[in-house]
Design a protein around this motif. Structure first.
Motif, PDB file in Angstrom:
ATOM      1  N   ARG A 251       0.812  -1.213   0.000  1.00  0.00           N
ATOM      2  CA  ARG A 251       0.000   0.000   0.000  1.00  0.00           C
ATOM      3  C   ARG A 251       0.844   1.261   0.000  1.00  0.00           C
ATOM      4  O   ARG A 251       0.348   2.343  -0.302  1.00  0.00           O
ATOM      5  CB  ARG A 251      -0.945  -0.004   1.200  1.00  0.00           C
ATOM      6  CG  ARG A 251      -2.050  -1.057   1.041  1.00  0.00           C
ATOM      7  CD  ARG A 251      -2.792  -1.205   2.301  1.00  0.00           C
ATOM      8  NE  ARG A 251      -1.889  -1.834   3.251  1.00  0.00           N
ATOM      9  CZ  ARG A 251      -2.239  -2.351   4.398  1.00  0.00           C
ATOM     10  NH1 ARG A 251      -3.480  -2.286   4.783  1.00  0.00           N
ATOM     11  NH2 ARG A 251      -1.362  -2.917   5.185  1.00  0.00           N
ATOM     12  N   ASP A 252       2.134   1.148   0.334  1.00  0.00           N
ATOM     13  CA  ASP A 252       3.026   2.302   0.272  1.00  0.00           C
ATOM     14  C   ASP A 252       3.541   2.553  -1.141  1.00  0.00           C
ATOM     15  O   ASP A 252       4.055   3.631  -1.434  1.00  0.00           O
ATOM     16  CB  ASP A 252       4.224   2.104   1.212  1.00  0.00           C
ATOM     17  CG  ASP A 252       3.800   2.072   2.668  1.00  0.00           C
ATOM     18  OD1 ASP A 252       2.749   2.665   2.984  1.00  0.00           O
ATOM     19  OD2 ASP A 252       4.522   1.475   3.483  1.00  0.00           O
ATOM     20  N   VAL A 253       3.430   1.570  -2.024  1.00  0.00           N
ATOM     21  CA  VAL A 253       3.929   1.712  -3.390  1.00  0.00           C
ATOM     22  C   VAL A 253       2.923   2.456  -4.257  1.00  0.00           C
ATOM     23  O   VAL A 253       3.295   3.300  -5.067  1.00  0.00           O
ATOM     24  CB  VAL A 253       4.240   0.323  -3.993  1.00  0.00           C
ATOM     25  CG1 VAL A 253       4.640   0.439  -5.454  1.00  0.00           C
ATOM     26  CG2 VAL A 253       5.343  -0.353  -3.198  1.00  0.00           C
ATOM     27  N   ILE A 254       1.630   2.183  -4.094  1.00  0.00           N
ATOM     28  CA  ILE A 254       0.582   2.840  -4.869  1.00  0.00           C
ATOM     29  C   ILE A 254       0.028   3.990  -4.030  1.00  0.00           C
ATOM     30  O   ILE A 254      -0.618   3.765  -3.013  1.00  0.00           O
ATOM     31  CB  ILE A 254      -0.549   1.857  -5.225  1.00  0.00           C
ATOM     32  CG1 ILE A 254      -0.010   0.639  -5.958  1.00  0.00           C
ATOM     33  CG2 ILE A 254      -1.633   2.551  -6.027  1.00  0.00           C
ATOM     34  CD1 ILE A 254       0.581   0.914  -7.303  1.00  0.00           C
ATOM     35  N   ILE A 255       0.290   5.228  -4.450  1.00  0.00           N
ATOM     36  CA  ILE A 255      -0.200   6.383  -3.700  1.00  0.00           C
ATOM     37  C   ILE A 255      -1.678   6.629  -4.005  1.00  0.00           C
ATOM     38  O   ILE A 255      -2.511   6.713  -3.105  1.00  0.00           O
ATOM     39  CB  ILE A 255       0.630   7.639  -4.011  1.00  0.00           C
ATOM     40  CG1 ILE A 255       2.064   7.425  -3.545  1.00  0.00           C
ATOM     41  CG2 ILE A 255       0.018   8.877  -3.375  1.00  0.00           C
ATOM     42  CD1 ILE A 255       3.010   8.530  -3.918  1.00  0.00           C
ATOM     43  N   ARG A 256      -2.003   6.753  -5.298  1.00  0.00           N
ATOM     44  CA  ARG A 256      -3.389   7.001  -5.699  1.00  0.00           C
ATOM     45  C   ARG A 256      -3.518   6.729  -7.193  1.00  0.00           C
ATOM     46  O   ARG A 256      -2.532   6.790  -7.921  1.00  0.00           O
ATOM     47  CB  ARG A 256      -3.818   8.441  -5.398  1.00  0.00           C
ATOM     48  CG  ARG A 256      -3.064   9.466  -6.227  1.00  0.00           C
ATOM     49  CD  ARG A 256      -3.480  10.896  -5.903  1.00  0.00           C
ATOM     50  NE  ARG A 256      -2.729  11.813  -6.738  1.00  0.00           N
ATOM     51  CZ  ARG A 256      -3.159  12.267  -7.907  1.00  0.00           C
ATOM     52  NH1 ARG A 256      -4.328  11.906  -8.376  1.00  0.00           N
ATOM     53  NH2 ARG A 256      -2.426  13.105  -8.612  1.00  0.00           N
TER      54      ARG A 256
END
Length: 97
Positions: A5-10
């Motif tokens: 979840r830290d790799v995909i911001i938005r």
């Protein structure tokens, strides 16, 4: 190890990216500057449960922005364009069908 979840911001939702989602199975996400293609592939496959065919990464430039006579800068970011294998799709909007 990084949390996925830290790799995909938005997700990046623009007219061009939404058209690519519908026609070409391409999804665009904002990612941190130090992220590489392998991390993006693993994060998308694990978070959304899909198979990734290809990942392209683009660094956007800083852009000057004017507010009357004052100028400032809109900072650039890194975005990943993920192409999914046929038969897979991601529900970006969270709609239930």
């Amino acid at each position: 190890m990084k949390d996925y979840r830290d790799v995909i911001i938005r997700p990046v939702v623009t007219e061009q990216s939404v058209a690519a989602m519908d026609d070409l199975r391409k999804y665009t996400f904002e990612v941190p500057k130090q992220t590489n293609k392998v991390e993006v592939r693993q994060a998308v496959e694990n978070l959304f449960g899909v198979k990734v065919e290809k990942v392209n990464i683009v660094n956007t430039k800083d852009k000057p922005k004017r507010y009357g006579r004052h100028t400032s800068t809109i900072h650039g970011f890194k975005k990943a364009i993920v192409t999914l294998k046929p038969g897979y799709q991601i529900d970006i909007y969270g709609e239930e069908e």
